[in-house]
Write a protein that holds these residues in place. Sequence first.
Motif, PDB file in Angstrom:
ATOM      1  N   CYS A 253      -4.891  -9.023  -9.168  1.00 38.77           N
ATOM      2  CA  CYS A 253      -5.340  -7.683  -9.556  1.00 38.77           C
ATOM      3  C   CYS A 253      -4.133  -6.741  -9.667  1.00 38.77           C
ATOM      4  O   CYS A 253      -3.347  -6.633  -8.729  1.00 38.77           O
TER       5      CYS A 253
ATOM      6  N   CYS B 178      -3.684  -2.121  -7.498  1.00 42.81           N
ATOM      7  CA  CYS B 178      -2.984  -1.459  -6.395  1.00 42.81           C
ATOM      8  C   CYS B 178      -1.899  -2.384  -5.887  1.00 42.81           C
ATOM      9  O   CYS B 178      -1.831  -3.553  -6.281  1.00 42.81           O
TER      10      CYS B 178
ATOM     11  N   CYS C  53      -3.977  -8.391  -4.693  1.00 42.28           N
ATOM     12  CA  CYS C  53      -4.888  -9.469  -4.278  1.00 42.28           C
ATOM     13  C   CYS C  53      -4.943 -10.513  -5.393  1.00 42.28           C
ATOM     14  O   CYS C  53      -5.084 -10.165  -6.572  1.00 42.28           O
TER      15      CYS C  53
ATOM     16  N   CYS D 193     -12.747  -5.048  -5.357  1.00 45.90           N
ATOM     17  CA  CYS D 193     -13.176  -3.845  -4.627  1.00 45.90           C
ATOM     18  C   CYS D 193     -13.558  -2.810  -5.689  1.00 45.90           C
ATOM     19  O   CYS D 193     -13.461  -3.080  -6.890  1.00 45.90           O
TER      20      CYS D 193
ATOM     21  N   ARG E 129      -8.800  -3.258   0.150  1.00 46.87           N
ATOM     22  CA  ARG E 129      -8.987  -4.570   0.785  1.00 46.87           C
ATOM     23  C   ARG E 129      -7.913  -4.877   1.834  1.00 46.87           C
ATOM     24  O   ARG E 129      -7.801  -6.020   2.295  1.00 46.87           O
TER      25      ARG E 129
END
Length: 433
Positions: free
Chosen positions: A24, A27, A31, A50, A165
Amino acid sequence: MSASQAGAPSAPASAAQTHAHVTCPFCGLRCDDLEIARSGQALSVTRNGCDKAKAGFERPLTAAQPRVGGKTVSLGEAIAEAVALIKKAKLPAYGGLATDVDGMRAIMSIADKSRGVVDHAFSEAQGRNIKVLQTSGYFMTTLTEARNRADLFIIASDVHRFHPRFFERIVCNEKSMFADDPPKRTVVFLGEGYDTSAATGTRIGDVVTINCPTHRIGEVVSALRTLKKGAPLPADTIAGVAKAQIEDLLARCHKAEYGVIVWVPPGLDFPNADLTVHQICEFVKDLNVTQRFAGLSLGGNEGASTAASVCAWQSGYPLRVSFETGAPHYDPELYAIPALIASKQTDCLVWLSSFTADLSPPATDIATVVLGSHDLKLAREPEVFIPVGTPGIDHRGQLVRCDSVVSLPLRDLGRDAGLARTVDVLAAIEAAL
Ligand code: SF4
């Protein structure tokens, strides 16, 4: 529906497809366990992820075309106009810098060639760490170390808001690399107004909340350092925190086998916040005389850790570098793009924002070239707008994780939106300069 892995060719956009183990880009945690389903050009997060990831992957494609002065043009015409503006500029400024490793390498090369300035949109926040690193150094750990070894987490920012997360993946994991049934962890929230809801599950033992204004965390940590040295505190409360609570926290630190203090630089958004980071880092050093303790700085959203790493390895300096003299020159005050715009020292802004719709260029009347995501919000129509693909959705790439120890490969999810890669647009611009 077929499963695709990294390195496999993309299926035609018309076919449905499920991608496993997707990294991902939305951010700095990066993850890498998401499952993304694609149906035509629509994407959905079907496993892990998320709300921030869903907002990033699932937002609908908009029909964006290259524009010059608000009029739709060909990509070649938009590039030609961008080249003309950069050539004409006395000091081009390359900002935003929300891109992947390849895009950042390309912008460093163009800045060098055009004698411009590079500055990420989050440099001010990252600078809180850089100042400490430059003046006194620090002792930091990584996400992997923290996940597998830490038994005490002191949370000194609203981590869950920036990295939804973090607790799930780093703090609440039921197993560690070294044990199927590792001991419980203590979580201490130091600050105010944090979302503490994610500190739950079988791995979590004590959860302690120490309320103090976020801009006074440094005072509490300074009190911890005072007590650690055996000196008395000057008052019964420090920043509204009772002496007994501070003593209890110090006792928990001493008891820990591997303690970690976590902060998010953009979450420490108040004047002189680098002094808070400094206090945290010095406390970590104090503890390390007799035990193991570490800092863990998060952040890195919008490609910030990638931009910082590429700038460091290409120029030898942190961000806010100018090539005006023909050689890289670092100055975090002089080469801050907001200040250069305010003082009109720059006369052309090139803004990269390829991940979200929200990292908009600053409101300015200087000539602006935007290489942006298809749905980037714009306060005014820039002189040139070129829609670019999002790394990790529209094309492959790499992004550096927030702990700056690893870069993660990004996937092309095959939605075939016809969006150019930032690096390709920049290469064409540089070739014409
Ligand atoms: S925590 Fe960050 S990297 Fe992980 S899924 Fe959410 S937005 Fe993506």
